[in-house]
Write a protein that holds these residues in place. Structure first.
Motif, PDB file in Angstrom:
ATOM      1  N   ILE A 138      41.780  32.519  35.473  1.00  0.00           N
ATOM      2  CA  ILE A 138      40.992  32.376  34.119  1.00  0.00           C
ATOM      3  C   ILE A 138      39.769  32.558  34.202  1.00  0.00           C
ATOM      4  CG2 ILE A 138      40.861  30.756  32.392  1.00  0.00           C
ATOM      5  CD1 ILE A 138      43.759  29.602  33.134  1.00  0.00           C
ATOM      6  N   GLU A 139      39.129  33.527  33.357  1.00  0.00           N
ATOM      7  CA  GLU A 139      37.567  33.590  33.573  1.00  0.00           C
ATOM      8  C   GLU A 139      36.947  33.213  32.097  1.00  0.00           C
ATOM      9  OE1 GLU A 139      36.703  37.324  35.245  1.00  0.00           O
ATOM     10  OE2 GLU A 139      37.812  36.920  37.355  1.00  0.00           O
ATOM     11  N   PHE A 140      35.873  32.728  32.345  1.00  0.00           N
ATOM     12  CA  PHE A 140      35.043  32.292  30.897  1.00  0.00           C
ATOM     13  C   PHE A 140      33.724  31.749  31.231  1.00  0.00           C
ATOM     14  CE2 PHE A 140      37.456  28.617  32.693  1.00  0.00           C
ATOM     15  CZ  PHE A 140      36.375  27.715  32.737  1.00  0.00           C
ATOM     16  N   ASN A 141      32.801  32.404  30.806  1.00  0.00           N
ATOM     17  CA  ASN A 141      31.342  31.988  30.552  1.00  0.00           C
ATOM     18  C   ASN A 141      31.028  31.465  32.234  1.00  0.00           C
ATOM     19  OD1 ASN A 141      31.323  31.757  27.844  1.00  0.00           O
ATOM     20  ND2 ASN A 141      31.731  29.819  27.853  1.00  0.00           N
ATOM     21  N   GLY A 142      31.426  32.523  33.133  1.00  0.00           N
ATOM     22  CA  GLY A 142      30.719  32.504  34.417  1.00  0.00           C
ATOM     23  C   GLY A 142      31.822  31.387  35.205  1.00  0.00           C
ATOM     24  N   GLY A 143      32.676  30.857  34.586  1.00  0.00           N
ATOM     25  CA  GLY A 143      33.743  30.072  35.260  1.00  0.00           C
ATOM     26  C   GLY A 143      34.807  30.750  35.689  1.00  0.00           C
ATOM     27  N   VAL A 144      35.528  30.144  36.761  1.00  0.00           N
ATOM     28  CA  VAL A 144      36.881  30.769  37.234  1.00  0.00           C
ATOM     29  C   VAL A 144      37.711  29.631  37.332  1.00  0.00           C
ATOM     30  CG1 VAL A 144      38.198  32.338  38.662  1.00  0.00           C
ATOM     31  CG2 VAL A 144      35.679  32.952  37.955  1.00  0.00           C
ATOM     32  N   ILE A 145      39.171  29.662  37.008  1.00  0.00           N
ATOM     33  CA  ILE A 145      40.220  28.794  37.527  1.00  0.00           C
ATOM     34  C   ILE A 145      41.429  29.689  38.104  1.00  0.00           C
ATOM     35  CG2 ILE A 145      41.761  27.039  36.668  1.00  0.00           C
ATOM     36  CD1 ILE A 145      39.747  26.222  34.523  1.00  0.00           C
ATOM     37  N   ASP A 146      41.876  29.337  39.073  1.00  0.00           N
ATOM     38  CA  ASP A 146      43.012  30.119  39.708  1.00  0.00           C
ATOM     39  C   ASP A 146      44.187  29.587  38.958  1.00  0.00           C
ATOM     40  OD1 ASP A 146      41.814  31.342  41.436  1.00  0.00           O
ATOM     41  OD2 ASP A 146      41.792  29.781  42.838  1.00  0.00           O
ATOM     42  N   CYS A 147      45.029  30.717  38.626  1.00  0.00           N
ATOM     43  CA  CYS A 147      46.380  30.333  38.046  1.00  0.00           C
ATOM     44  C   CYS A 147      47.480  31.229  38.521  1.00  0.00           C
ATOM     45  CB  CYS A 147      46.419  30.412  36.506  1.00  0.00           C
ATOM     46  SG  CYS A 147      46.310  32.349  36.179  1.00  0.00           S
ATOM     47  N   THR A 148      48.834  30.763  38.185  1.00  0.00           N
ATOM     48  CA  THR A 148      49.943  31.618  38.660  1.00  0.00           C
ATOM     49  C   THR A 148      50.501  32.014  37.281  1.00  0.00           C
ATOM     50  OG1 THR A 148      50.433  30.506  40.519  1.00  0.00           O
ATOM     51  CG2 THR A 148      52.284  31.744  39.791  1.00  0.00           C
ATOM     52  N   ILE A 149      50.760  33.283  37.097  1.00  0.00           N
ATOM     53  CA  ILE A 149      51.377  33.962  35.975  1.00  0.00           C
ATOM     54  C   ILE A 149      53.061  34.056  35.890  1.00  0.00           C
ATOM     55  CG2 ILE A 149      51.523  35.834  34.455  1.00  0.00           C
ATOM     56  CD1 ILE A 149      48.828  36.810  35.693  1.00  0.00           C
ATOM     57  N   ARG A 150      53.741  33.038  35.037  1.00  0.00           N
ATOM     58  CA  ARG A 150      55.224  32.651  35.276  1.00  0.00           C
ATOM     59  C   ARG A 150      55.906  33.667  34.582  1.00  0.00           C
ATOM     60  NH1 ARG A 150      56.091  28.628  38.971  1.00  0.00           N
ATOM     61  NH2 ARG A 150      58.075  29.573  38.749  1.00  0.00           N
ATOM     62  N   ASN A 151      55.480  34.086  33.114  1.00  0.00           N
ATOM     63  CA  ASN A 151      56.376  35.084  32.524  1.00  0.00           C
ATOM     64  C   ASN A 151      55.057  35.867  31.707  1.00  0.00           C
ATOM     65  OD1 ASN A 151      56.085  33.923  29.806  1.00  0.00           O
ATOM     66  ND2 ASN A 151      57.520  32.518  30.541  1.00  0.00           N
ATOM     67  N   VAL A 152      55.559  36.941  31.422  1.00  0.00           N
ATOM     68  CA  VAL A 152      54.567  37.842  30.647  1.00  0.00           C
ATOM     69  C   VAL A 152      55.014  38.684  29.447  1.00  0.00           C
ATOM     70  CG1 VAL A 152      54.387  39.613  32.286  1.00  0.00           C
ATOM     71  CG2 VAL A 152      52.425  39.351  30.669  1.00  0.00           C
ATOM     72  N   SER A 153      54.697  39.114  28.660  1.00  0.00           N
ATOM     73  CA  SER A 153      55.126  40.142  27.485  1.00  0.00           C
ATOM     74  C   SER A 153      53.839  41.088  26.845  1.00  0.00           C
ATOM     75  CB  SER A 153      55.808  39.286  26.447  1.00  0.00           C
ATOM     76  OG  SER A 153      54.871  38.827  25.358  1.00  0.00           O
ATOM     77  N   ASP A 154      54.341  41.757  25.999  1.00  0.00           N
ATOM     78  CA  ASP A 154      53.127  42.543  25.664  1.00  0.00           C
ATOM     79  C   ASP A 154      52.443  41.900  24.607  1.00  0.00           C
ATOM     80  OD1 ASP A 154      54.250  44.777  26.510  1.00  0.00           O
ATOM     81  OD2 ASP A 154      55.534  45.441  24.823  1.00  0.00           O
ATOM     82  N   THR A 155      52.827  40.620  24.090  1.00  0.00           N
ATOM     83  CA  THR A 155      52.002  39.859  23.351  1.00  0.00           C
ATOM     84  C   THR A 155      51.362  38.528  23.873  1.00  0.00           C
ATOM     85  OG1 THR A 155      53.768  38.643  22.372  1.00  0.00           O
ATOM     86  CG2 THR A 155      53.122  40.549  21.387  1.00  0.00           C
ATOM     87  N   GLY A 156      51.775  38.108  25.066  1.00  0.00           N
ATOM     88  CA  GLY A 156      51.375  36.752  25.798  1.00  0.00           C
ATOM     89  C   GLY A 156      52.105  36.670  26.982  1.00  0.00           C
ATOM     90  N   ALA A 157      51.704  35.376  27.287  1.00  0.00           N
ATOM     91  CA  ALA A 157      52.003  34.895  28.807  1.00  0.00           C
ATOM     92  C   ALA A 157      52.005  33.454  29.072  1.00  0.00           C
ATOM     93  CB  ALA A 157      51.329  35.557  30.060  1.00  0.00           C
ATOM     94  N   ALA A 158      52.627  33.002  30.160  1.00  0.00           N
ATOM     95  CA  ALA A 158      52.730  31.382  30.514  1.00  0.00           C
ATOM     96  C   ALA A 158      52.173  31.586  31.708  1.00  0.00           C
ATOM     97  CB  ALA A 158      54.310  30.986  30.261  1.00  0.00           C
ATOM     98  N   LEU A 159      51.301  30.521  32.027  1.00  0.00           N
ATOM     99  CA  LEU A 159      50.196  30.351  32.963  1.00  0.00           C
ATOM    100  C   LEU A 159      50.546  29.047  33.648  1.00  0.00           C
ATOM    101  CD1 LEU A 159      46.929  31.916  31.488  1.00  0.00           C
ATOM    102  CD2 LEU A 159      48.889  33.345  32.453  1.00  0.00           C
ATOM    103  N   GLU A 160      50.581  28.823  34.917  1.00  0.00           N
ATOM    104  CA  GLU A 160      50.829  27.634  35.619  1.00  0.00           C
ATOM    105  C   GLU A 160      49.302  27.339  36.248  1.00  0.00           C
ATOM    106  OE1 GLU A 160      53.243  26.334  39.343  1.00  0.00           O
ATOM    107  OE2 GLU A 160      54.472  26.657  37.394  1.00  0.00           O
ATOM    108  N   VAL A 161      48.834  26.289  36.182  1.00  0.00           N
ATOM    109  CA  VAL A 161      47.511  25.765  36.560  1.00  0.00           C
ATOM    110  C   VAL A 161      47.655  24.422  37.198  1.00  0.00           C
ATOM    111  CG1 VAL A 161      46.240  27.138  34.819  1.00  0.00           C
ATOM    112  CG2 VAL A 161      47.063  25.052  34.356  1.00  0.00           C
ATOM    113  N   ALA A 162      46.899  23.918  38.200  1.00  0.00           N
ATOM    114  CA  ALA A 162      46.744  22.651  38.685  1.00  0.00           C
ATOM    115  C   ALA A 162      46.558  21.610  37.702  1.00  0.00           C
ATOM    116  CB  ALA A 162      45.621  22.614  39.674  1.00  0.00           C
ATOM    117  N   SER A 163      45.665  22.108  36.730  1.00  0.00           N
ATOM    118  CA  SER A 163      45.388  20.981  35.452  1.00  0.00           C
ATOM    119  C   SER A 163      44.871  21.781  34.257  1.00  0.00           C
ATOM    120  CB  SER A 163      44.420  20.043  35.747  1.00  0.00           C
ATOM    121  OG  SER A 163      43.869  19.116  34.615  1.00  0.00           O
TER     122      SER A 163
END
Length: 199
Positions: A138-163
């Motif tokens: 997950i990237e934003f304004n110079g910041g980065v957070i690791d995630c695991t993509i659990r499901n995905v479609s053409d319109t969206g996704a579910a992401l797993e994060v530590a917090s």
């Protein structure tokens, strides 16, 4: 009714005067109504409202939609904004109100009927989702957070994060390996997961 999201919301066909309404659904969460989705009588479009008893309405908690699936997507975005504002007191009041309505119907002599079946709202996305297990960031304004993509479609996704703390409402999702980059906005959050819609 099953879902991998413990905070699931569901649809139940609306019943008025004992008659089930076509293309008209009550949205239920934790046993009490939190909104409604219905097809407009004079055209092909739909209308949605995200309302909780005791919570003051706002201009962004209802509106038109192109079709049934679009109606659900718009409701879910509004619910993601409203859900974090609900207090225990608000939820208890809404539950009591829903119970009171049932008791009023019983007092009027309405015969008890089996409740209409619920269908989990998440199962009716604008596009089918596919279960995956991919590393991402997950990237934003110079910041980065690791995630695991659990499901995905053409319109969206579910992401797993530590917090989910610190994850902004919109960001770039980068898939490791193929370096795919999609701009996202958050639709819902739980303790370890974030649902996103692609812009």
């Amino acid at each position: 009714m099953t879902s991998d999201n413990p905070d699931a919301i569901a649809l139940r066909p609306t019943v008025i005067g004992g008659a089930r309404q076509d293309d008209d659904y009550e949205v239920v969460w934790r046993g009490f109504p939190v909104g409604r989705l219905m097809k407009q009588a004079d055209g092909p479009h739909w209308w949605w409202a995200c309302t909780v008893y005791g919570l003051p309405p706002s201009p962004n908690d209802r509106g038109p939609a192109i079709n049934y699936k679009d109606c659900q997507v718009r409701f879910r975005l509004a619910w993601a904004r409203i859900r974090p504002t609900l207090t225990n007191e608000t939820m208890e009041a809404a539950t009591r109100h829903a119970q009171g309505l049932l008791e009023q119907q019983a007092a009027k002599g309405a015969e008890p009927k089996a409740p209409e079946p619920l269908q989990v709202l998440e199962n009716h996305r604008a596009a089918p989702r596919h279960r995956v297990l991919k590393a991402g960031s997950i990237e934003f304004n110079g910041g980065v957070i690791d995630c695991t993509i659990r499901n995905v479609s053409d319109t969206g996704a579910a992401l797993e994060v530590a917090s989910p703390v610190g994850v902004p409402d919109s960001f770039w999702l980068v898939v490791s390996g193929d370096h795919t980059r999609r701009h996202c906005r958050v639709a819902w959050r739980t303790d370890k997961r974030i649902g996103v819609a692609f812009d």
